[in-house]
Design a protein around this motif. Sequence first.
Motif, short mmCIF file in Angstrom:
data_model
loop_
_atom_site.label_atom_id
_atom_site.label_comp_id
_atom_site.label_asym_id
_atom_site.label_seq_id
_atom_site.Cartn_x
_atom_site.Cartn_y
_atom_site.Cartn_z
N ARG A 51 51.91 -93.79 13.03
CA ARG A 51 52.78 -94.03 14.19
C ARG A 51 52.50 -93.01 15.30
O ARG A 51 53.39 -92.26 15.72
CB ARG A 51 54.25 -93.99 13.79
N PRO A 52 51.28 -92.94 15.77
CA PRO A 52 50.91 -91.86 16.68
C PRO A 52 51.48 -92.01 18.08
O PRO A 52 51.91 -93.09 18.49
CB PRO A 52 49.38 -91.97 16.72
N VAL A 53 51.46 -90.90 18.81
CA VAL A 53 51.64 -90.91 20.25
C VAL A 53 50.24 -90.80 20.85
O VAL A 53 49.48 -89.89 20.50
CB VAL A 53 52.51 -89.73 20.73
N VAL A 54 49.87 -91.75 21.69
CA VAL A 54 48.53 -91.78 22.27
C VAL A 54 48.56 -91.30 23.72
O VAL A 54 49.40 -91.75 24.51
CB VAL A 54 47.90 -93.19 22.18
N ILE A 55 47.68 -90.38 24.03
CA ILE A 55 47.49 -89.91 25.39
C ILE A 55 46.16 -90.48 25.90
O ILE A 55 45.12 -90.28 25.26
CB ILE A 55 47.45 -88.36 25.44
N ILE A 56 46.20 -91.20 27.01
CA ILE A 56 44.98 -91.74 27.60
C ILE A 56 44.62 -90.92 28.83
O ILE A 56 45.41 -90.81 29.77
CB ILE A 56 45.15 -93.23 27.98
N ASP A 57 43.44 -90.35 28.80
CA ASP A 57 42.92 -89.59 29.95
C ASP A 57 41.96 -90.49 30.73
O ASP A 57 41.13 -91.16 30.13
CB ASP A 57 42.17 -88.34 29.43
N GLU A 58 42.09 -90.52 32.05
CA GLU A 58 41.32 -91.42 32.92
C GLU A 58 41.66 -92.88 32.60
O GLU A 58 40.82 -93.67 32.13
CB GLU A 58 39.80 -91.19 32.76
N PRO A 59 42.89 -93.32 32.85
CA PRO A 59 43.35 -94.65 32.44
C PRO A 59 42.61 -95.80 33.11
O PRO A 59 42.59 -96.91 32.57
CB PRO A 59 44.84 -94.66 32.82
N HIS A 60 41.98 -95.57 34.27
CA HIS A 60 41.23 -96.67 34.90
C HIS A 60 40.05 -97.10 34.06
O HIS A 60 39.52 -98.19 34.26
CB HIS A 60 40.78 -96.26 36.30
N ARG A 61 39.65 -96.26 33.09
CA ARG A 61 38.55 -96.62 32.19
C ARG A 61 39.07 -97.37 30.95
O ARG A 61 38.27 -97.77 30.10
CB ARG A 61 37.80 -95.35 31.77
N PHE A 62 40.39 -97.54 30.85
CA PHE A 62 41.01 -98.26 29.73
C PHE A 62 41.93 -99.35 30.28
O PHE A 62 43.13 -99.36 30.01
CB PHE A 62 41.83 -97.31 28.85
N GLU A 68 45.51 -100.39 21.24
CA GLU A 68 46.60 -101.17 20.64
C GLU A 68 46.45 -101.30 19.13
O GLU A 68 47.44 -101.37 18.40
CB GLU A 68 46.65 -102.56 21.29
N GLU A 69 45.21 -101.34 18.63
CA GLU A 69 44.99 -101.44 17.18
C GLU A 69 45.50 -100.21 16.44
O GLU A 69 45.79 -100.27 15.24
CB GLU A 69 43.51 -101.66 16.88
N MET A 70 45.62 -99.07 17.12
CA MET A 70 46.16 -97.87 16.49
C MET A 70 47.68 -97.91 16.46
O MET A 70 48.32 -97.00 15.92
CB MET A 70 45.69 -96.61 17.24
N LYS A 71 48.27 -98.96 17.04
CA LYS A 71 49.72 -99.19 17.04
C LYS A 71 50.51 -97.93 17.44
O LYS A 71 51.36 -97.45 16.67
CB LYS A 71 50.18 -99.69 15.68
N PRO A 72 50.26 -97.41 18.62
CA PRO A 72 51.01 -96.22 19.05
C PRO A 72 52.47 -96.56 19.35
O PRO A 72 52.77 -97.60 19.92
CB PRO A 72 50.27 -95.79 20.32
N GLN A 73 53.34 -95.67 18.93
CA GLN A 73 54.75 -95.84 19.30
C GLN A 73 54.94 -95.65 20.80
O GLN A 73 55.78 -96.29 21.44
CB GLN A 73 55.62 -94.80 18.59
N LEU A 74 54.16 -94.72 21.35
CA LEU A 74 54.32 -94.32 22.75
C LEU A 74 52.93 -94.04 23.31
O LEU A 74 52.09 -93.41 22.67
CB LEU A 74 55.18 -93.05 22.85
N ILE A 75 52.67 -94.54 24.53
CA ILE A 75 51.43 -94.23 25.24
C ILE A 75 51.79 -93.50 26.52
O ILE A 75 52.65 -93.95 27.29
CB ILE A 75 50.63 -95.51 25.59
N VAL A 76 51.13 -92.37 26.75
CA VAL A 76 51.30 -91.64 28.01
C VAL A 76 49.93 -91.56 28.67
O VAL A 76 48.99 -90.99 28.10
CB VAL A 76 51.86 -90.22 27.78
N ARG A 77 49.81 -92.15 29.85
CA ARG A 77 48.53 -92.16 30.56
C ARG A 77 48.55 -91.10 31.66
O ARG A 77 49.51 -91.01 32.43
CB ARG A 77 48.25 -93.54 31.16
N PHE A 78 47.48 -90.32 31.72
CA PHE A 78 47.32 -89.27 32.73
C PHE A 78 46.06 -89.55 33.54
O PHE A 78 44.97 -89.68 32.96
CB PHE A 78 47.18 -87.89 32.07
#
Length: 991
Positions: free
Chosen positions: A194-205, A216-226
Amino acid sequence: MKIKLESLQHQTDALAAIDEAFSGMDTESNDPAANYIYANPLIKNRYNDKANIDIKMETGTGKTYVYTRMMYDLHQKYGLFKFIIAVPSPSIKEGTRSFISSSYAKQHFSEFYENTRVRLNVINAGDFSARSGRRNFPAQLSEFVEATRQNSNQIEVMLVNQGMLHSKSMHRNDYDQTLLGGETSPIRAIAATRPVVIIDEPHRFPRGKKFYEDIEEMKPQLIVRFGATFPETTSGQGKSKLTRVDYYRERPQFNLDAVDSFNQGLVKGIDVDYPDIPEEKANNLYKVKQVKAKELILSKGSKEYSLGVGENLVDVDPGFEGNITYAGGTDRELSNGLALVKDMKLIPGTFAQSYQKEIISQALDCHFKAEEENFLRPNSDDNAPKIKTLSLFFIDSISSFRAENHNKGWLAKLFEDLLKEKLQSLITRYELAIGDREKEYCSFLQATLKSLQSEHQVVYAGYFSKDRGSSDADIQAGVEDILSNKEKLLSFKDKDGNWLTRRFLFSKWTLREGWDNPNVFTIAKLRTSGSEISKIQEVGRGLRLPVDETGHRLNQDEWQSRLSFLIGYDERDFAQKLVGEINDDSPVKLNQEELTDDMIRLIVLAKQKIDPNFNKVQLLDDLDAHNVITRSNKFKDDVELGGRTLSGYKALCQLYPEIEQQTKVAKDKVRDKNSKDTTTVKLRKHNWQQLKNLWQQLAKRQMIKFDPSVNQDAEIVARNVFNDSNNNVFVLQRPQMVHQEVVTEDSSAFVRETQADYITEYLTMNYGKFLKILAQQTDLPVNLLNNLMIQAIKRLRNDTNYINEKTLGNLIRNFNNQFSERLKTSYSYEPLEFSASTSIYNAKKQEFVDSVPSNVLGIYQSNSTSDEKYLYDRPPLRYDSADPELKILKRSYGPNISVFGKLPKKAIKIPRFDNGTTTPDFIFKIKHGTESIYLVIETKAENMRLGDEEIHIIQQKYFDQLKGSGVYYRMATSEQEVHDLIDKLENGKLN
């Protein structure tokens, strides 16, 4: 040296915004797995966009710091302990790893979170390699997945790039071991935490694409994009098609946009340079019409040119030097490594090695200019810590830098030769220095040259994708310094006291995103990046504010640092595009038709910083009182404000300048040759009315009448000029490097441009055009000029390379200068019957204008107390020289002075005998008994500039005919001299 992290206000503001946006913890969950020790506690709104957060921070403002500290915060407050950081590329991954695992970061965060540590698990390519015939999980993956909550002081972080995350290794399920007692697939095992995922450079995702599906396959409870840039999404079709930025919750929870970052001095300012090429070569451009694996199609006008793989561009145009062929394949590159995309422009003249040589040479000039300032720290305490200066070069061809068998390519050899020349020149200058800091800099330069001349130099290094795993020790040392040894790159000496001279870095866009070093002061692009990537991203590697040798990060108040960005001619509009991109990043879009809610909110928030009680009602009442808006908040067409008629939007900007100050980048932040000073200065009409009778006379046009002998004089001067016995007029010309910058003082701006030659073929121009311009600029007969040119070229051994723009300019300038000397006393003024408008007076309406552009009064400004006699609203005062102009403006004058002020350029338009017009600098109206007299002043500095004397003669001759109207004209060098002239006029002692 050790970098010292500091908690900056904008970063703590971002953390506060995250805390406020966090949806909280599900403390009453009935989920039987809520206390699963291998997984994070349960978050409210988990697995839902209601929980997800976007944090927008401009490049160089410290988003890695913020999301690292966020992990500490969420662990301390809520017990969350498993985080995944997803980044686009290995280089960004390495930069993130270096920061989180650095001793300076650990020490800094320990001050806020005592006894808490981060265990960083980095997943790299090759970690899943089968060993002894068995397929096992990497140890770092196992450690992350199977870590438990029982170690309450440890945060588990897994760092992975998108390529690794998308690999088969992460998704397959045939491993010879299990995780969590049963999982055989890495991606499913991660999901169980149940990880918290941080996405760096979100325009690449972007959402809906393959890399986001991996998230999404990692099923994060929370995503924070920076990020500084976020993906866009499109809905609808045709005219109803709508493109918008794809934010969670419709907007970022914290928004430090580009405008704020530049205007608040959170990043470096930027200067842009490019090498100029002749207009003829600039117009000779080809466009990439199609680029296929086996064929490249170029177009020029209506013509098309097809090249197959291996075919040479020189067959299309001889200007494509260097044996450049189309390599084709999946990369769609030229043989020099330049990636091609549709509609890309190719200018043959920019492919020459001499052209790239000039960019490198200019980049080195910029580097050493910054290095001297940063090392010596002028105008500061002698003990001020030094700043290490780095430069970054983006190149298109790896082989030009690093040839086969790790030999130096032609570009590396060229760079070394140019660097040695500049080092030797600087050493010669500093060897005679007597100051301790100058002697120390000389020692640094000498150590640099010595290393450069050694077998294993450590002055410059390259990092390219193929360098990973290289067996060459020098290459690996350079890569290690670039990617991992940030503190070493920022240091001047090693632990033994030896100079660390590495400061020039080369890459092929591998370091474009994510990698950073705060002390990059010069970036040179030796070729276009090949695609329309973000201009802010391109300069982003050099935006971060620098640190000194003690590790302290300097703000703009401590040291005005700027980034020099060098580009090719094909990107000469880069600065303009960058300014546009920065302004487009503002979250509030200005609407010139109506006052929107966003505009209201922006003004209110800005005003509340000064007046906490200011609110929307006050704003609307004020705009209504000034008749700016309708009841539906539409802007009115004609608004009377301060004696001028403005559009409603312009009136809003006059009343509330905050609206544009917070949505547009300040002029001095990106120096752009197209920037213009558009501010205006309002006239005090009641003061100007006292000059109206005089101005009706000054508005009368005057004709210059020459003596009959001038035609004979002109031919004598022309023959003298063309007889160039010293070879000062007829010269050869090469292309030039153009340096442009917008220089500002307070809120005014002006353009400064410098040029220098570089080596290539000579420039020439069409002879017919040459003669036509020469005749137009000298008023000499074409036949005479043609005969004189034939004689001159014969004298020059029939070398037609002398027919160029420089020779043309020399002929025109020398003729006009010598002819002007003969004309000084050979003319008179003859008044005409009609009046004409000037910058200050509308002759048709017979009235003064409402305002003038500020730059016609002066390029500088200074605040000053108001003087009711002055001709313009103040402050600020506008002026061109501190002495005497500013002193004249600031001086207090006695009661006999009715009005006074500086005259705008072209306020009178006195015709000059050598073409053009001139206007004096100041005017005073003086009471003298029952009459009024006028004193007109032309000012000059004590070191009289070229042409001042001629201007004085012209103006004196003009005003001599107006003495009967009570006008006196003088030239003055000081404010005391002006005061003495006024005193003499008041007492009737001035003739």
